[in-house]
Design a protein around this motif. Structure first.
Motif, PDB file in Angstrom:
ATOM      1  N   VAL A   1       0.854  -1.189   0.000  1.00  0.00           N
ATOM      2  CA  VAL A   1       0.000   0.000   0.000  1.00  0.00           C
ATOM      3  C   VAL A   1       0.894   1.244   0.000  1.00  0.00           C
ATOM      4  CG1 VAL A   1      -1.751   1.316   1.263  1.00  0.00           C
ATOM      5  CG2 VAL A   1      -1.841  -1.198   1.249  1.00  0.00           C
ATOM      6  N   ALA A   2       0.561   2.202  -0.873  1.00  0.00           N
ATOM      7  CA  ALA A   2       1.347   3.434  -0.986  1.00  0.00           C
ATOM      8  C   ALA A   2       0.476   4.657  -0.759  1.00  0.00           C
ATOM      9  CB  ALA A   2       1.990   3.529  -2.374  1.00  0.00           C
ATOM     10  N   LEU A   3       1.070   5.681  -0.165  1.00  0.00           N
ATOM     11  CA  LEU A   3       0.459   7.004  -0.175  1.00  0.00           C
ATOM     12  C   LEU A   3       1.422   7.919  -0.937  1.00  0.00           C
ATOM     13  CD1 LEU A   3      -1.620   9.180   0.717  1.00  0.00           C
ATOM     14  CD2 LEU A   3      -0.170   9.578   2.714  1.00  0.00           C
ATOM     15  N   HIS A   4       1.018   8.349  -2.114  1.00  0.00           N
ATOM     16  CA  HIS A   4       1.829   9.286  -2.870  1.00  0.00           C
ATOM     17  C   HIS A   4       1.471  10.699  -2.440  1.00  0.00           C
ATOM     18  CE1 HIS A   4       3.088   5.919  -5.294  1.00  0.00           C
ATOM     19  NE2 HIS A   4       1.825   5.573  -5.408  1.00  0.00           N
ATOM     20  N   MET A   5       2.462  11.571  -2.488  1.00  0.00           N
ATOM     21  CA  MET A   5       2.267  12.929  -1.981  1.00  0.00           C
ATOM     22  C   MET A   5       2.428  13.933  -3.095  1.00  0.00           C
ATOM     23  SD  MET A   5       4.293  13.226   1.609  1.00  0.00           S
ATOM     24  CE  MET A   5       4.380  14.998   1.861  1.00  0.00           C
ATOM     25  N   CYS A   6       1.432  14.778  -3.282  1.00  0.00           N
ATOM     26  CA  CYS A   6       1.606  15.894  -4.214  1.00  0.00           C
ATOM     27  C   CYS A   6       2.486  16.939  -3.534  1.00  0.00           C
ATOM     28  CB  CYS A   6       0.262  16.476  -4.634  1.00  0.00           C
ATOM     29  SG  CYS A   6      -0.632  17.295  -3.302  1.00  0.00           S
ATOM     30  N   GLU A   7       2.948  17.886  -4.338  1.00  0.00           N
ATOM     31  CA  GLU A   7       3.929  18.840  -3.810  1.00  0.00           C
ATOM     32  C   GLU A   7       3.314  19.835  -2.835  1.00  0.00           C
ATOM     33  OE1 GLU A   7       5.086  20.832  -7.535  1.00  0.00           O
ATOM     34  OE2 GLU A   7       3.090  20.148  -8.073  1.00  0.00           O
ATOM     35  N   HIS A   8       1.969  19.868  -2.752  1.00  0.00           N
ATOM     36  CA  HIS A   8       1.337  20.830  -1.849  1.00  0.00           C
ATOM     37  C   HIS A   8       1.283  20.343  -0.417  1.00  0.00           C
ATOM     38  CE1 HIS A   8      -0.650  21.125  -5.916  1.00  0.00           C
ATOM     39  NE2 HIS A   8       0.013  22.268  -5.810  1.00  0.00           N
ATOM     40  N   PHE A   9       1.477  19.059  -0.226  1.00  0.00           N
ATOM     41  CA  PHE A   9       1.396  18.511   1.125  1.00  0.00           C
ATOM     42  C   PHE A   9       2.742  18.590   1.827  1.00  0.00           C
ATOM     43  CE2 PHE A   9      -2.565  16.232   2.403  1.00  0.00           C
ATOM     44  CZ  PHE A   9      -3.372  16.749   1.401  1.00  0.00           C
ATOM     45  N   THR A  10       2.677  18.833   3.115  1.00  0.00           N
ATOM     46  CA  THR A  10       3.873  18.768   3.940  1.00  0.00           C
ATOM     47  C   THR A  10       3.846  17.414   4.647  1.00  0.00           C
ATOM     48  OG1 THR A  10       2.707  19.637   5.860  1.00  0.00           O
ATOM     49  CG2 THR A  10       3.765  21.244   4.370  1.00  0.00           C
ATOM     50  N   PRO A  11       4.989  17.006   5.216  1.00  0.00           N
ATOM     51  CA  PRO A  11       4.956  15.758   5.995  1.00  0.00           C
ATOM     52  C   PRO A  11       3.853  15.785   7.056  1.00  0.00           C
ATOM     53  CG  PRO A  11       7.219  16.437   5.656  1.00  0.00           C
ATOM     54  CD  PRO A  11       6.350  17.538   5.099  1.00  0.00           C
ATOM     55  N   ARG A  12       3.643  16.956   7.668  1.00  0.00           N
ATOM     56  CA  ARG A  12       2.619  17.018   8.721  1.00  0.00           C
ATOM     57  C   ARG A  12       1.217  16.843   8.144  1.00  0.00           C
ATOM     58  NH1 ARG A  12       2.404  18.269  13.897  1.00  0.00           N
ATOM     59  NH2 ARG A  12       4.560  18.993  13.940  1.00  0.00           N
ATOM     60  N   SER A  13       0.912  17.544   7.061  1.00  0.00           N
ATOM     61  CA  SER A  13      -0.443  17.414   6.520  1.00  0.00           C
ATOM     62  C   SER A  13      -0.671  16.015   5.956  1.00  0.00           C
ATOM     63  CB  SER A  13      -0.737  18.511   5.483  1.00  0.00           C
ATOM     64  OG  SER A  13       0.223  18.513   4.453  1.00  0.00           O
ATOM     65  N   ALA A  14       0.378  15.408   5.400  1.00  0.00           N
ATOM     66  CA  ALA A  14       0.236  14.037   4.900  1.00  0.00           C
ATOM     67  C   ALA A  14       0.023  13.064   6.056  1.00  0.00           C
ATOM     68  CB  ALA A  14       1.474  13.638   4.098  1.00  0.00           C
ATOM     69  N   TYR A  15       0.754  13.290   7.147  1.00  0.00           N
ATOM     70  CA  TYR A  15       0.604  12.418   8.324  1.00  0.00           C
ATOM     71  C   TYR A  15      -0.792  12.552   8.912  1.00  0.00           C
ATOM     72  CZ  TYR A  15       1.683  10.275  12.851  1.00  0.00           C
ATOM     73  OH  TYR A  15       1.681   9.476  13.959  1.00  0.00           O
ATOM     74  N   GLU A  16      -1.293  13.779   8.965  1.00  0.00           N
ATOM     75  CA  GLU A  16      -2.646  13.998   9.476  1.00  0.00           C
ATOM     76  C   GLU A  16      -3.677  13.282   8.613  1.00  0.00           C
ATOM     77  OE1 GLU A  16      -1.949  18.368  11.617  1.00  0.00           O
ATOM     78  OE2 GLU A  16      -2.790  18.259   9.586  1.00  0.00           O
ATOM     79  N   LEU A  17      -3.514  13.416   7.307  1.00  0.00           N
ATOM     80  CA  LEU A  17      -4.444  12.743   6.388  1.00  0.00           C
ATOM     81  C   LEU A  17      -4.394  11.229   6.600  1.00  0.00           C
ATOM     82  CD1 LEU A  17      -6.316  12.832   3.835  1.00  0.00           C
ATOM     83  CD2 LEU A  17      -4.221  12.588   2.474  1.00  0.00           C
ATOM     84  N   LEU A  18      -3.190  10.727   6.754  1.00  0.00           N
ATOM     85  CA  LEU A  18      -3.001   9.284   6.914  1.00  0.00           C
ATOM     86  C   LEU A  18      -3.651   8.766   8.193  1.00  0.00           C
ATOM     87  CD1 LEU A  18      -1.525   7.049   5.342  1.00  0.00           C
ATOM     88  CD2 LEU A  18       0.537   7.624   6.603  1.00  0.00           C
ATOM     89  N   VAL A  19      -3.342   9.397   9.330  1.00  0.00           N
ATOM     90  CA  VAL A  19      -3.818   8.839  10.600  1.00  0.00           C
ATOM     91  C   VAL A  19      -5.274   9.199  10.888  1.00  0.00           C
ATOM     92  CG1 VAL A  19      -1.499   8.806  11.566  1.00  0.00           C
ATOM     93  CG2 VAL A  19      -2.979  10.728  12.080  1.00  0.00           C
ATOM     94  N   ASN A  20      -5.710  10.380  10.440  1.00  0.00           N
ATOM     95  CA  ASN A  20      -7.081  10.780  10.754  1.00  0.00           C
ATOM     96  C   ASN A  20      -8.101  10.251   9.760  1.00  0.00           C
ATOM     97  OD1 ASN A  20      -6.117  12.189  12.947  1.00  0.00           O
ATOM     98  ND2 ASN A  20      -5.986  14.135  11.836  1.00  0.00           N
TER      99      ASN A  20
END
Ligand code: ZN
Ligand code: ZN
Length: 387
Positions: A304-323
């Motif tokens: 399973v992968a979560l790809h990140m667009c350039e607008h996301f920061t590690p924090r916003s990506a982490y929030e999206l992932l866990v929440n």
């Protein structure tokens, strides 16, 4: 244990031209298809923001082994690697000598130690479905940000350009490849006024990146255009009177099982022992990066992968992932036993990507409307009928 591919590598290409995405492919000497990678994260500062082509040079220090496609399949090495970049850099230096290790040891014993010198090493390390993967090429030929329409100094890519004719490199070409200078500037993440941030305020259009795209079987143009046609012809030659062979049947059954979403489980239940997921607000920026990467590594082991667009920061990506994603999305428990991956992308949750898509769509539509008039209107599902 790390999967070490160094001795099998022929050549490859890597793009980190968009923040948060490292993608490309690697040709192994004994394979007719490349290993691709599409990783979430960035290279170290020397390669961050850049496009790299590389080609291994014969290295007397290592014995060249063979790794065939069959062995890759047997060892369940994924052809499309997802996960997190480790150390990705061409700025390392190693001590190297120009003879085999055996000879080096023999001569060292005789007090005739061969001279060593510092050489550049290209390190490609990542954490994917097969865990840690390491490629360390000493003194490879490299091109940084090559003009993709122009000629290449690398023999491998030159022969690709000329349609498979072997091109032999002369010494000048080799040196040219060698002497390429790396710029020391770090384009990002620290430097905000860089060429990759040109997409927002001023309304400039994002360049289309050669991103692997699920709808495109060959995003890098690696295969001859007539390959697909020849595959179709050869498979239609197959007598199907006896029905599909057992291997094909088994594959169909596996695909059917994966299509059966009644067996799906929430992503957060995949992990044994259960994932430690500290709440985002309890982590500082550095800890967020670590927490994000460790979850992405775990997810990669489950295909399973979560790809990140350039607008996301590690924090916003982490929030999206866990929440959201870990709680609400499901996966098939058998997915890791297949060669398929499940791909989430922050761009599906990103207002900026959405606006970008809408803008590009509107532009293309306007262009089509003005150049092709009413002919293209037929293909546009919500296009206006011109009369
Ligand atoms: Zn499913
Ligand atoms: Zn975005």
């Amino acid at each position: 244990m790390a999967l070490r591919l160094t001795e099998y590598v022929l050549a490859g290409e890597l793009f980190n031209t968009k923040r948060n995405s490292v993608h490309g492919y690697i040709w192994l000497r004994d394979c007719d298809r490349p290993i691709m990678f599409q990783l979430t994260g960035n290279c170290l500062s020397d390669l961050a923001g850049h496009h790299l082509r590389f080609e291994a040079r014969p290295n007397p220090m290592i014995e060249q082994g063979a790794l065939t496609e069959e062995e890759i399949d047997e060892r369940r090495i994924a052809w499309m690697q997802i996960g997190v970049p480790g150390e990705m850099t061409a700025a390392k230096q190693v001590r190297a000598f120009d003879c085999s290790i055996d000879e080096f040891l023999r001569r060292s014993k005789l007090d005739e130690q061969p001279p060593t010198e510092w050489r550049r090493m290209l390190c490609l390390e990542w954490y994917g479905q097969n865990g840690r993967v390491v490629i360390e090429l000493v003194d490879p030929l490299i091109e940084i940000d090559p003009d993709e329409s122009g000629p290449t100094t690398l023999g491998f890519f030159a022969s690709e350009q000329t349609g498979g004719n072997e091109t032999t490199l002369n010494e000048d070409d080799l040196n040219e490849g060698l002497d390429l200078e790396f710029s020391d500037d770090v384009p990002w993440p620290d430097d905000e006024a860089n060429e990759f941030d040109d997409d927002s305020e001023d309304g400039a259009i994002l360049a289309f990146e050669p991103m692997p795209d699920e709808s495109d079987d060959d995003p890098y143009g690696l295969f001859p255009k007539d390959l697909e046609a020849s595959l179709e012809t050869s498979s239609s030659d197959q007598p199907w009177s006896d029905g599909p062979d057992p291997e094909t049947l088994a594959l169909w059954e596996r695909l059917d099982a994966l299509e059966d979403h009644s067996q799906d489980v929430p992503l957060c239940t995949l992990f044994d022992p259960p994932l430690k997921v500290p709440p985002p607000e309890s982590l500082n920026d550095e800890q967020v990066v670590q927490a994000l990467n460790s979850i992405l590594m775990e997810l990669a082991l489950h295909n399973v992968a979560l790809h990140m667009c350039e607008h996301f920061t590690p924090r916003s990506a982490y929030e999206l992932l866990v929440n959201d994603i870990l709680r609400n999305e499901e996966t098939h428990p058998e997915l890791p036993h297949s060669d398929m991956t499940q791909n989430f992308d922050t761009s599906s949750y990103c207002p900026e990507c959405d606006a970008e898509f809408e803008r590009r769509y509107a532009e293309r539509k306007a262009q089509n409307d003005s150049t092709n008039g009413d002919t293209l209107g037929d293909f546009d599902p919500d296009g206006d009928v011109p009369f």
